[in-house]
Scaffold this motif. Structure first.
Motif, PDB file in Angstrom:
ATOM      1  N   ARG A  35       1.132  -1.170  -0.020  1.00  0.00           N
ATOM      2  CA  ARG A  35       0.009   0.158   0.022  1.00  0.00           C
ATOM      3  C   ARG A  35       0.879   1.335   0.026  1.00  0.00           C
ATOM      4  N   THR A  42      -4.964   7.199   1.233  1.00  0.00           N
ATOM      5  CA  THR A  42      -4.357   5.993   0.403  1.00  0.00           C
ATOM      6  C   THR A  42      -4.269   6.083  -1.058  1.00  0.00           C
ATOM      7  N   PHE A  44      -2.616   3.969  -3.285  1.00  0.00           N
ATOM      8  CA  PHE A  44      -2.605   2.964  -4.015  1.00  0.00           C
ATOM      9  C   PHE A  44      -2.566   1.501  -2.997  1.00  0.00           C
ATOM     10  N   ASP A  45      -3.531   0.555  -3.192  1.00  0.00           N
ATOM     11  CA  ASP A  45      -3.809  -0.495  -2.297  1.00  0.00           C
ATOM     12  C   ASP A  45      -3.715  -1.821  -3.424  1.00  0.00           C
ATOM     13  N   SER A  46      -2.882  -2.832  -3.154  1.00  0.00           N
ATOM     14  CA  SER A  46      -2.831  -3.875  -3.852  1.00  0.00           C
ATOM     15  C   SER A  46      -3.818  -4.694  -3.703  1.00  0.00           C
ATOM     16  N   ARG A  50      -9.587  -5.822  -8.052  1.00  0.00           N
ATOM     17  CA  ARG A  50      -9.584  -5.071  -9.423  1.00  0.00           C
ATOM     18  C   ARG A  50     -10.393  -5.798 -10.533  1.00  0.00           C
TER      19      ARG A  50
END
Length: 217
Positions: A35, A42, A44-46, A50
């Motif tokens: 993250r 935040t 980006f948060d993998s 998606r």
């Protein structure tokens, strides 16, 4: 006088925004997740789901190819940013000259990236490796191999990035039938580190563009 105070206020605001920490949270247990947070936001948060990637159309593929070409051009790799540029470079510089230009650009790019990486600081670095195997002799052998690789690698990383906290636990557990690895880390940067990095690339891009214009004249 009011305009001066407004300008000073904007300068202070920009400086404060550039000093807010950019935190990269890393986690590995069965999968690798990360993250990126800017302050409390935040970015980006993998771990978030998606949407499934749909096959690109021909038009989207062309736009993607053009985008990659522009990115390579901006990074100083204009000689390989497109087939036309590659042919022009080979015709004007020769194959050896083109390879030398690409190698010089790649070396300069990696040097900039290395300097950027060195600006980071691990606020948290926790690595746990429990070596196990169905056979105790194989487990002991794997434990020696893991130690032979892990400790020199950690020493190399410490010479590149500063550590505020480090916890490394590498043990051999004969009760386990397989090796378990867990890592938690927090890598901190300041936004101005990336701004300086981007500005360096931009200045280099302007210089290369000026050289091209002079060579075409």
């Amino acid at each position: 006088m009011i305009a001066l105070w407004i300008i000073l206020g904007l300068i202070v605001l920009i400086w404060l925004l550039l000093m807010i920490p950019l935190r990269i949270f890393l986690h590995y247990e069965e999968d690798f997740d990360f993250r990126i947070k800017y302050g409390t936001i935040t970015v980006f948060d993998s771990t978030k789901e998606r949407p499934e990637n749909k096959p690109d159309s021909t038009e989207k593929q062309k736009k993607s190819s053009d985008g990659i070409g522009k990115l390579l051009d901006f990074l100083g790799l204009s000689e390989i940013s497109s087939i036309a540029n590659a042919k022009h470079s080979v015709s004007s510089l020769g194959i050896v000259g083109t390879l030398q230009a690409v190698f010089s650009a790649v070396r300069q790019l990696f040097s900039r990236i290395f300097r950027l990486v060195r600006k980071g600081r691990f606020k948290k670095f926790r690595l746990s490796i429990l070596v196990g195997d169905q056979d105790s002799g194989d487990a002991a052998l794997q434990y020696g191999k893991v130690c032979a690789v892990a400790f020199p690698l950690l020493s190399l990383v410490k010479n590149v990035i500063h550590f505020s906290e480090q916890q490394v636990d590498i043990r051999c557990d004969y009760s386990l039938e397989e090796t378990l690895v867990r890592f938690d880390g927090q890598l901190n940067y300041r936004p101005w580190h990336f701004v300086c990095f981007a500005m360096g690339l931009f200045v280099n891009y302007i210089k290369n563009s000026a050289k091209k214009e002079n060579s075409h004249e």
